[in-house]
Design a protein around this motif. Structure first.
Motif, PDB file in Angstrom:
ATOM      1  N   LEU A 133      58.185  48.942 -26.564  1.00  0.00           N
ATOM      2  CA  LEU A 133      57.300  49.836 -25.809  1.00  0.00           C
ATOM      3  C   LEU A 133      57.799  51.284 -25.872  1.00  0.00           C
ATOM      4  CD1 LEU A 133      56.405  47.662 -22.693  1.00  0.00           C
ATOM      5  CD2 LEU A 133      55.071  48.049 -24.771  1.00  0.00           C
ATOM      6  N   GLU A 134      59.111  51.478 -25.884  1.00  0.00           N
ATOM      7  CA  GLU A 134      59.642  52.839 -26.012  1.00  0.00           C
ATOM      8  C   GLU A 134      59.214  53.470 -27.334  1.00  0.00           C
ATOM      9  OE1 GLU A 134      63.824  52.467 -25.514  1.00  0.00           O
ATOM     10  OE2 GLU A 134      63.719  52.103 -23.348  1.00  0.00           O
ATOM     11  N   GLN A 135      59.169  52.667 -28.395  1.00  0.00           N
ATOM     12  CA  GLN A 135      58.701  53.191 -29.686  1.00  0.00           C
ATOM     13  C   GLN A 135      57.207  53.508 -29.636  1.00  0.00           C
ATOM     14  OE1 GLN A 135      60.035  50.703 -33.115  1.00  0.00           O
ATOM     15  NE2 GLN A 135      61.220  49.645 -31.551  1.00  0.00           N
ATOM     16  N   ILE A 136      56.437  52.604 -29.057  1.00  0.00           N
ATOM     17  CA  ILE A 136      54.986  52.812 -28.974  1.00  0.00           C
ATOM     18  C   ILE A 136      54.665  54.054 -28.157  1.00  0.00           C
ATOM     19  CG2 ILE A 136      52.829  51.843 -28.047  1.00  0.00           C
ATOM     20  CD1 ILE A 136      53.931  49.070 -28.760  1.00  0.00           C
ATOM     21  N   ASP A 137      55.419  54.263 -27.080  1.00  0.00           N
ATOM     22  CA  ASP A 137      55.186  55.418 -26.215  1.00  0.00           C
ATOM     23  C   ASP A 137      55.734  56.713 -26.801  1.00  0.00           C
ATOM     24  OD1 ASP A 137      53.978  53.762 -24.381  1.00  0.00           O
ATOM     25  OD2 ASP A 137      55.771  53.525 -23.140  1.00  0.00           O
ATOM     26  N   GLY A 138      56.470  56.613 -27.897  1.00  0.00           N
ATOM     27  CA  GLY A 138      57.052  57.804 -28.503  1.00  0.00           C
ATOM     28  C   GLY A 138      58.345  58.244 -27.866  1.00  0.00           C
ATOM     29  N   ASP A 139      58.920  57.387 -26.988  1.00  0.00           N
ATOM     30  CA  ASP A 139      60.164  57.749 -26.312  1.00  0.00           C
ATOM     31  C   ASP A 139      61.395  57.427 -27.150  1.00  0.00           C
ATOM     32  OD1 ASP A 139      58.683  58.525 -24.125  1.00  0.00           O
ATOM     33  OD2 ASP A 139      58.804  56.568 -23.159  1.00  0.00           O
ATOM     34  N   ARG A 140      61.205  56.651 -28.209  1.00  0.00           N
ATOM     35  CA  ARG A 140      62.339  56.270 -29.042  1.00  0.00           C
ATOM     36  C   ARG A 140      61.860  56.140 -30.488  1.00  0.00           C
ATOM     37  NH1 ARG A 140      67.155  53.695 -28.176  1.00  0.00           N
ATOM     38  NH2 ARG A 140      66.623  53.196 -26.019  1.00  0.00           N
ATOM     39  N   ASP A 141      62.644  56.676 -31.410  1.00  0.00           N
ATOM     40  CA  ASP A 141      62.358  56.469 -32.819  1.00  0.00           C
ATOM     41  C   ASP A 141      62.688  55.023 -33.181  1.00  0.00           C
ATOM     42  OD1 ASP A 141      61.609  59.104 -33.182  1.00  0.00           O
ATOM     43  OD2 ASP A 141      63.666  59.748 -33.618  1.00  0.00           O
ATOM     44  N   PRO A 142      62.039  54.477 -34.215  1.00  0.00           N
ATOM     45  CA  PRO A 142      62.331  53.098 -34.617  1.00  0.00           C
ATOM     46  C   PRO A 142      63.673  52.987 -35.328  1.00  0.00           C
ATOM     47  CG  PRO A 142      60.743  54.079 -36.097  1.00  0.00           C
ATOM     48  CD  PRO A 142      60.962  55.075 -34.996  1.00  0.00           C
ATOM     49  N   GLN A 143      64.731  53.360 -34.625  1.00  0.00           N
ATOM     50  CA  GLN A 143      66.066  53.327 -35.203  1.00  0.00           C
ATOM     51  C   GLN A 143      66.597  51.894 -35.198  1.00  0.00           C
ATOM     52  OE1 GLN A 143      68.080  55.993 -32.574  1.00  0.00           O
ATOM     53  NE2 GLN A 143      67.318  57.836 -33.578  1.00  0.00           N
ATOM     54  N   PRO A 144      67.486  51.567 -36.120  1.00  0.00           N
ATOM     55  CA  PRO A 144      68.022  50.206 -36.190  1.00  0.00           C
ATOM     56  C   PRO A 144      69.113  49.966 -35.156  1.00  0.00           C
ATOM     57  CG  PRO A 144      68.953  51.535 -37.950  1.00  0.00           C
ATOM     58  CD  PRO A 144      67.925  52.401 -37.263  1.00  0.00           C
ATOM     59  N   ILE A 145      68.803  50.190 -33.895  1.00  0.00           N
ATOM     60  CA  ILE A 145      69.792  49.939 -32.845  1.00  0.00           C
ATOM     61  C   ILE A 145      69.878  48.444 -32.573  1.00  0.00           C
ATOM     62  CG2 ILE A 145      69.296  52.175 -31.799  1.00  0.00           C
ATOM     63  CD1 ILE A 145      67.940  50.620 -29.524  1.00  0.00           C
ATOM     64  N   ARG A 146      70.975  48.019 -32.007  1.00  0.00           N
ATOM     65  CA  ARG A 146      71.120  46.608 -31.659  1.00  0.00           C
ATOM     66  C   ARG A 146      71.705  46.489 -30.260  1.00  0.00           C
ATOM     67  NH1 ARG A 146      76.184  44.536 -35.417  1.00  0.00           N
ATOM     68  NH2 ARG A 146      77.705  46.103 -34.779  1.00  0.00           N
ATOM     69  N   VAL A 147      71.267  45.465 -29.549  1.00  0.00           N
ATOM     70  CA  VAL A 147      71.765  45.164 -28.213  1.00  0.00           C
ATOM     71  C   VAL A 147      72.263  43.720 -28.247  1.00  0.00           C
ATOM     72  CG1 VAL A 147      71.210  44.983 -25.764  1.00  0.00           C
ATOM     73  CG2 VAL A 147      70.080  46.731 -27.178  1.00  0.00           C
ATOM     74  N   ILE A 148      73.539  43.508 -27.933  1.00  0.00           N
ATOM     75  CA  ILE A 148      74.140  42.181 -28.015  1.00  0.00           C
ATOM     76  C   ILE A 148      74.535  41.715 -26.617  1.00  0.00           C
ATOM     77  CG2 ILE A 148      75.927  40.753 -29.070  1.00  0.00           C
ATOM     78  CD1 ILE A 148      74.000  42.040 -31.062  1.00  0.00           C
ATOM     79  N   PHE A 149      74.011  40.563 -26.206  1.00  0.00           N
ATOM     80  CA  PHE A 149      74.342  39.975 -24.909  1.00  0.00           C
ATOM     81  C   PHE A 149      75.477  38.967 -25.076  1.00  0.00           C
ATOM     82  CE2 PHE A 149      70.191  41.636 -24.096  1.00  0.00           C
ATOM     83  CZ  PHE A 149      70.113  41.843 -22.725  1.00  0.00           C
ATOM     84  N   PRO A 150      76.385  38.884 -24.099  1.00  0.00           N
ATOM     85  CA  PRO A 150      77.480  37.915 -24.200  1.00  0.00           C
ATOM     86  C   PRO A 150      77.000  36.509 -23.843  1.00  0.00           C
ATOM     87  CG  PRO A 150      77.654  39.139 -22.144  1.00  0.00           C
ATOM     88  CD  PRO A 150      76.520  39.757 -22.908  1.00  0.00           C
ATOM     89  N   PRO A 151      77.523  35.476 -24.500  1.00  0.00           N
ATOM     90  CA  PRO A 151      77.215  34.097 -24.130  1.00  0.00           C
ATOM     91  C   PRO A 151      78.113  33.643 -22.987  1.00  0.00           C
ATOM     92  CG  PRO A 151      78.666  34.104 -26.007  1.00  0.00           C
ATOM     93  CD  PRO A 151      78.419  35.551 -25.662  1.00  0.00           C
ATOM     94  N   ALA A 152      77.803  32.498 -22.402  1.00  0.00           N
ATOM     95  CA  ALA A 152      78.636  31.948 -21.326  1.00  0.00           C
ATOM     96  C   ALA A 152      78.606  30.428 -21.402  1.00  0.00           C
ATOM     97  CB  ALA A 152      78.132  32.417 -19.964  1.00  0.00           C
ATOM     98  N   LEU A 153      79.738  29.805 -21.152  1.00  0.00           N
ATOM     99  CA  LEU A 153      79.826  28.346 -21.157  1.00  0.00           C
ATOM    100  C   LEU A 153      79.394  27.804 -19.795  1.00  0.00           C
ATOM    101  CD1 LEU A 153      80.784  25.905 -22.909  1.00  0.00           C
ATOM    102  CD2 LEU A 153      82.953  26.055 -21.652  1.00  0.00           C
ATOM    103  N   VAL A 154      78.478  26.840 -19.805  1.00  0.00           N
ATOM    104  CA  VAL A 154      77.989  26.198 -18.579  1.00  0.00           C
ATOM    105  C   VAL A 154      78.479  24.746 -18.625  1.00  0.00           C
ATOM    106  CG1 VAL A 154      75.990  25.581 -17.191  1.00  0.00           C
ATOM    107  CG2 VAL A 154      75.979  27.690 -18.543  1.00  0.00           C
ATOM    108  N   VAL A 155      79.445  24.403 -17.768  1.00  0.00           N
ATOM    109  CA  VAL A 155      80.082  23.104 -17.814  1.00  0.00           C
ATOM    110  C   VAL A 155      79.308  22.105 -16.930  1.00  0.00           C
ATOM    111  CG1 VAL A 155      82.182  21.792 -17.320  1.00  0.00           C
ATOM    112  CG2 VAL A 155      82.326  24.128 -18.252  1.00  0.00           C
ATOM    113  N   ARG A 156      78.914  20.999 -17.562  1.00  0.00           N
ATOM    114  CA  ARG A 156      78.269  19.897 -16.823  1.00  0.00           C
ATOM    115  C   ARG A 156      79.058  18.608 -17.118  1.00  0.00           C
ATOM    116  NH1 ARG A 156      73.599  22.951 -18.569  1.00  0.00           N
ATOM    117  NH2 ARG A 156      72.688  24.055 -16.772  1.00  0.00           N
ATOM    118  N   LYS A 157      78.396  17.520 -17.410  1.00  0.00           N
ATOM    119  CA  LYS A 157      79.082  16.231 -17.490  1.00  0.00           C
ATOM    120  C   LYS A 157      79.387  15.757 -18.903  1.00  0.00           C
ATOM    121  CE  LYS A 157      78.849  15.450 -13.022  1.00  0.00           C
ATOM    122  NZ  LYS A 157      80.068  15.409 -12.187  1.00  0.00           N
ATOM    123  N   SER A 158      78.776  16.350 -19.911  1.00  0.00           N
ATOM    124  CA  SER A 158      78.871  15.783 -21.262  1.00  0.00           C
ATOM    125  C   SER A 158      80.113  16.210 -22.037  1.00  0.00           C
ATOM    126  CB  SER A 158      77.645  16.130 -22.080  1.00  0.00           C
ATOM    127  OG  SER A 158      77.642  17.515 -22.401  1.00  0.00           O
ATOM    128  N   GLY A 159      80.757  17.274 -21.567  1.00  0.00           N
ATOM    129  CA  GLY A 159      81.904  17.736 -22.338  1.00  0.00           C
ATOM    130  C   GLY A 159      82.717  18.802 -21.610  1.00  0.00           C
TER     131      GLY A 159
END
Length: 347
Positions: A321-347
């Protein structure tokens, strides 16, 4: 008998026209159109006069005319290069669809779902995109052969990818989770449990997530001084996971731990293990990847790596939407989210 009131502008009870708005506002028809449809080159005084005329006459703008002025369609595509049956049964796509629409809805933007596998379907979709029937697209679940990042870059169409593109990642914005780190978390958990023959059911070899999760598993078991040859590949489906688990058990009967690159495949693996008389986690510990609702419903409940898919899809949509609105150029930026381990019963 009372009569229904007629429109004051045309006196015939018909819907008011743009010409009537222009006459009442004292401006040209072109100026009235630009003022109503968001175009430029309209003075504040003319805009105020047109707005007053619109309110007085009860005029409703023509969406087609607005599109001609603004060159906007007010629609955004979710591009999924997968078969129909996968899109409507896999919780990954359900969560993505809901998350994208959650960002678009307050903007009153229409979501268009485009499904296209390589070949004639993809060529038809690219023709559709090239004709600018949409303002931009969020792309998800892409494969090495689709080369969608390159296609979007060549079209100059605003886009954002959920997941790192196989190729062209330097040409488009994308949002992802650290799949390599997530797989390491899973494998390290199995090592900590005391597992010494750890296998993996990896994802498709033509998807970046499949390769990255395989690499993360391999690095962790190698660091622990363990063998890294117990590998079977699945297709991110439950059936594929069951088939791959049976293959692993037949080839490596001494397995005591399995990292599975998706929760759907892990559900299939659990069924295969039960059919083989292997108890989970007593005989074989199992860890999946996703945490999108499947893990809690497994028997036993599945330990898994959570990727924040809803947040990822929402972030990708905001980048678009930022690109469509003209607020951001279509630059090859990347956003990386961290993973997290969720412990239950299988392992």
């Amino acid at each position: 008998m009372s009569q229904s009131p007629t429109n004051p502008g045309n006196g015939a009870g018909n819907a008011p026209t743009l010409d009537e708005v222009a006459r009442l506002a004292g401006v040209s028809r072109a100026t009235a159109s630009r003022a109503i449809n968001g175009g430029n080159r309209v003075s504040p005084a003319a805009k105020a006069a047109v707005d007053a005329a619109v309110r007085s006459l009860g005029y409703t703008p023509n969406p087609a005319a607005r599109s001609l002025v603004t060159r906007r369609t007010d629609s955004v595509a979710l591009v999924v290069p997968e078969p129909d049956e996968r899109v409507f049964t896999d919780p990954f796509f359900v969560h993505t669809l809901r998350s994208v629409n959650r960002v678009l809805a307050p903007r009153d933007l229409q979501l268009v779902l485009l499904l296209a596998r390589p070949g004639d379907e993809e060529r038809r979709m690219l023709r559709y995109l090239g004709r600018r029937h949409i303002d931009g697209a969020v792309v998800v679940s892409h494969h090495s052969e689709d080369r969608l990042a390159e296609h979007f870059a060549s079209l100059g169409l605003p886009c954002a990818f959920v997941g790192r593109p196989w190729s062209g990642a330097d040409k488009v914005p994308y949002v992802d989770t650290d799949n390599t780190a997530g797989a390491r978390l899973a494998a390290e958990r199995l090592v900590q449990r005391g597992c010494r023959r750890i296998g993996t059911i990896a994802g498709p070899v033509d998807m970046a997530a499949g390769i990255d999760r395989l690499d993360g598993w391999r690095s962790a078991v190698q660091d622990a001084g363990l063998a890294d040859d117990a590998i079977a590949h699945g297709d991110f489906t439950e059936v594929g996971g069951a088939r791959a688990a049976a293959e692993l058990l037949a080839t490596f009967p001494d397995l005591d731990g399995i990292f599975v690159a998706s929760d759907l495949m892990a559900a299939g693996a659990l069924a295969a293990l039960a059919a083989a008389g292997r108890r989970v986690p007593d005989d074989v510990a199992v860890i999946g990847y996703d945490d999108l609702g499947v893990a809690e419903r497994c028997t036993p409940p599945l330990t898994t790596v959570r990727q924040p898919l809803s947040e990822m899809a929402e972030q990708a949509t905001r980048l678009l939407l930022e690109q469509i609105d003209g607020d951001r150029d279509p630059q090859p930026i990347r956003v990386i989210f961290p993973p997290a381990l969720v412990v239950r019963k299988s392992g």
